[in-house]
Structures are given as structure tokens and as C-alpha cells.
Write a protein that holds these residues in place. Structure first.
Motif, PDB file in Angstrom:
ATOM      1  N   MET A  43      41.871  -4.462  -4.606  1.00 34.69           N
ATOM      2  CA  MET A  43      41.761  -5.925  -4.020  1.00 34.69           C
ATOM      3  C   MET A  43      41.512  -5.987  -2.549  1.00 34.69           C
ATOM      4  N   ALA A  44      40.292  -6.634  -2.196  1.00 36.50           N
ATOM      5  CA  ALA A  44      40.203  -6.765  -0.658  1.00 36.50           C
ATOM      6  C   ALA A  44      40.226  -8.307  -0.345  1.00 36.50           C
TER       7      ALA A  44
ATOM      8  N   CYS B  85      40.156 -11.525 -19.802  1.00 38.21           N
ATOM      9  CA  CYS B  85      39.945 -10.893 -18.271  1.00 38.21           C
ATOM     10  C   CYS B  85      40.751 -11.368 -17.150  1.00 38.21           C
ATOM     11  N   LEU B  86      40.911 -10.566 -16.342  1.00 38.01           N
ATOM     12  CA  LEU B  86      41.746 -11.122 -15.087  1.00 38.01           C
ATOM     13  C   LEU B  86      41.076 -11.468 -13.838  1.00 38.01           C
ATOM     14  N   VAL B  87      41.390 -12.291 -13.244  1.00 39.13           N
ATOM     15  CA  VAL B  87      40.746 -12.770 -11.974  1.00 39.13           C
ATOM     16  C   VAL B  87      41.669 -12.647 -10.855  1.00 39.13           C
ATOM     17  N   PRO B  88      41.692 -11.699  -9.757  1.00 38.69           N
ATOM     18  CA  PRO B  88      42.842 -11.908  -8.649  1.00 38.69           C
ATOM     19  C   PRO B  88      42.194 -12.686  -7.542  1.00 38.69           C
TER      20      PRO B  88
ATOM     21  N   SER C 261      37.293  -9.437   8.981  1.00 38.41           N
ATOM     22  CA  SER C 261      37.815  -8.419   8.836  1.00 38.41           C
ATOM     23  C   SER C 261      38.037  -8.300   7.565  1.00 38.41           C
ATOM     24  N   VAL C 262      38.202  -7.081   6.826  1.00 34.03           N
ATOM     25  CA  VAL C 262      38.631  -6.725   5.657  1.00 34.03           C
ATOM     26  C   VAL C 262      40.214  -5.977   5.552  1.00 34.03           C
ATOM     27  N   VAL C 263      40.678  -6.775   4.506  1.00 32.35           N
ATOM     28  CA  VAL C 263      42.134  -6.186   4.497  1.00 32.35           C
ATOM     29  C   VAL C 263      42.311  -5.556   3.110  1.00 32.35           C
ATOM     30  N   LEU C 264      42.827  -4.587   3.096  1.00 29.38           N
ATOM     31  CA  LEU C 264      43.224  -3.782   1.888  1.00 29.38           C
ATOM     32  C   LEU C 264      44.733  -3.483   1.740  1.00 29.38           C
TER      33      LEU C 264
ATOM     34  N   GLY D 173      37.226 -12.888  -1.561  1.00 30.06           N
ATOM     35  CA  GLY D 173      37.789 -11.796  -1.906  1.00 30.06           C
ATOM     36  C   GLY D 173      36.753 -10.710  -2.040  1.00 30.06           C
ATOM     37  N   GLY D 174      37.057  -9.514  -2.436  1.00 30.07           N
ATOM     38  CA  GLY D 174      36.460  -8.436  -2.824  1.00 30.07           C
ATOM     39  C   GLY D 174      37.070  -7.217  -3.604  1.00 30.07           C
ATOM     40  N   PHE D 175      36.290  -6.242  -3.673  1.00 29.93           N
ATOM     41  CA  PHE D 175      37.046  -4.958  -4.319  1.00 29.93           C
ATOM     42  C   PHE D 175      36.464  -3.613  -3.860  1.00 29.93           C
TER      43      PHE D 175
END
Length: 216
Positions: free
Chosen positions: A1-2, A109-112, A38-41, A13-15
């Protein structure tokens, strides 16, 4: 998950799909400058320093060439990070559906995401997750739902007052352990009678592969 931050605040969000590539929704960065983000992982908390948290700048990003805002179509983008990620217990790539097919209605399905948890707009500080059922495109396109605006490159999910919401855009819809969709748009009141609509990622496999291959 991003987690995509704009000026330090949760935005979308992103992945992680490869060691230097994050997928998200095109509307998240449409018309924006990559320097603002910025992108946090590896994050669970937005603001606390998790031990595996990695923060990146966006080296470049690629919106689908046929993206449209209204009505929203081809709402997918790829972000190339400024360096490769360090794979760890908290940072891993996730597989996405490569067979161009629909997900069976009723599939859970899951949505984080870090998006709003209620229609009042309150956003959590920690990562949340909701389970939603896939809704058939026929039902989703009914007059009481999205009235014909959902095409074959989209899929629908939601029900029982469970839904993605503001701030969850770009995050993954994960079914049976792989990404089937990307959070795109939904009703004005999250968790209402209308379904949430997602990009059906299997329709864009060739586009994803070509962007990453031509910009490696």
C-alpha cells in the motif's frame, strides 16, 4: 500500500507494482506538479515514524493518454519513484490481474486506505480496510445506481454501508490476494445506495507493461 502526500497531507492511495513503480488513479495527479507530492511506503500511521516507512519523490508520472475527468474514464496512472524501494516485511509488490476478465458478482474484496471513514469527512491517522462485494455491471448501470456511466473497463463494488471514500482514490481493490481494481469514483455520500466504481486493471495490462518497459 502506498500513501500519496500533497504538501505533507494525505491525498490519495496507490500500490507498489514493481520495485520503482506505483500505480494509482489518474485524477489524483491530473494537472498537478510532481514536486508537490511524496510517496510513502511501509506506513501504517500517516504521521508516526513506523520502522519500515520509506519516503520517495516522484521522478515522473504517466497518465493514461485517454484519461477523461468528466465523465471519468481510463482513470489510471503510473508513478516512477526517484529510486528503487527496499523490499521488507512491510514493503512488497502486489500482483494484479493480468487476465482480461470480469470479477464474479458477489466476490468479496478488500479496499485499504486512509480515506474518510464517514460521510462527515473525518479521516483516520492509521490505515483502514473495508470488505465490499463485487456488484454486477448490469445492476451498477441501473437507473438508481450509475445510470449507464459504467463501461467495460470499470467494475463496481459496495453495499451494506461499506465503501471507499474521499482520500481512498488510487488505492487497490484486492480480491483473492491480487489487485482487480483501482478506486476511481463513487456516490457523493460514501456508503449510500450507489456503488463505488473502480478501474478494472486487467483491461490495462498492455499499457502498464509498455510504460514500465519504455521508461526503465
Amino acid at each position: 500500500m502506498a500513501l500519496l502526500l500533497k504538501d505533507g497531507k494525505a491525498w490519495c492511495g496507490g500500490f507498489l507494482v514493481a520495485d520503482q513503480w506505483v500505480a494509482s488513479a489518474a485524477h489524483c495527479l491530473h494537472g498537478m506538479k510532481s514536486e508537490e507530492f511524496s510517496v510513502v511506503l511501509g506506513a501504517h500511521s500517516i504521521y508516526k515514524d513506523d520502522s519500515f516507512k520509506e519516503v520517495f519523490k516522484i521522478q515522473s508520472y504517466f497518465l493514461h493518454s485517454e484519461f477523461k475527468e468528466d465523465p471519468r474514464q481510463n482513470d489510471i496512472l503510473l508513478m516512477k519513484l526517484n529510486e528503487k524501494v527496499t523490499i521488507s516485511p512491510a514493503v512488497k509488490t502486489i500482483g494484479f490481474q493480468r487476465v482480461n476478465q470480469d470479477v464474479s458478482p458477489g466476490t468479496m474484496c478488500l479496499v485499504p486506505g486512509w480515506g474518510s471513514t464517514s460521510s462527515s469527512g473525518r479521516k483516520p491517522e492509521k490505515l483502514q480496510e473495508v470488505e465490499v462485494p463485487i456488484i454486477s455491471r448490469t445492476v451498477c448501470n441501473g437507473r438508481r445506481d450509475h445510470d449507464g456511466n459504467v463501461n467495460e473497463n470499470m467494475l463496481c463494488a459496495g453495499g451494506l454501508r461499506k465503501d471507499a471514500c474521499e482520500g481512498d482514490s488510487g488505492g487497490p481493490l484486492v480480491c483473492n490476494g491480487i489487485v482487480e481494481g483501482i478506486v476511481s469514483f463513487g456516490p457523493s455520500v460514501c456508503g449510500g445506495k450507489k456503488s463505488g466504481v473502480y478501474v478494472r486493471i486487467s483491461a490495462y495490462v498492455d499499457w502498464i507493461d509498455s510504460i514500465m518497459a519504455n521508461n526503465s
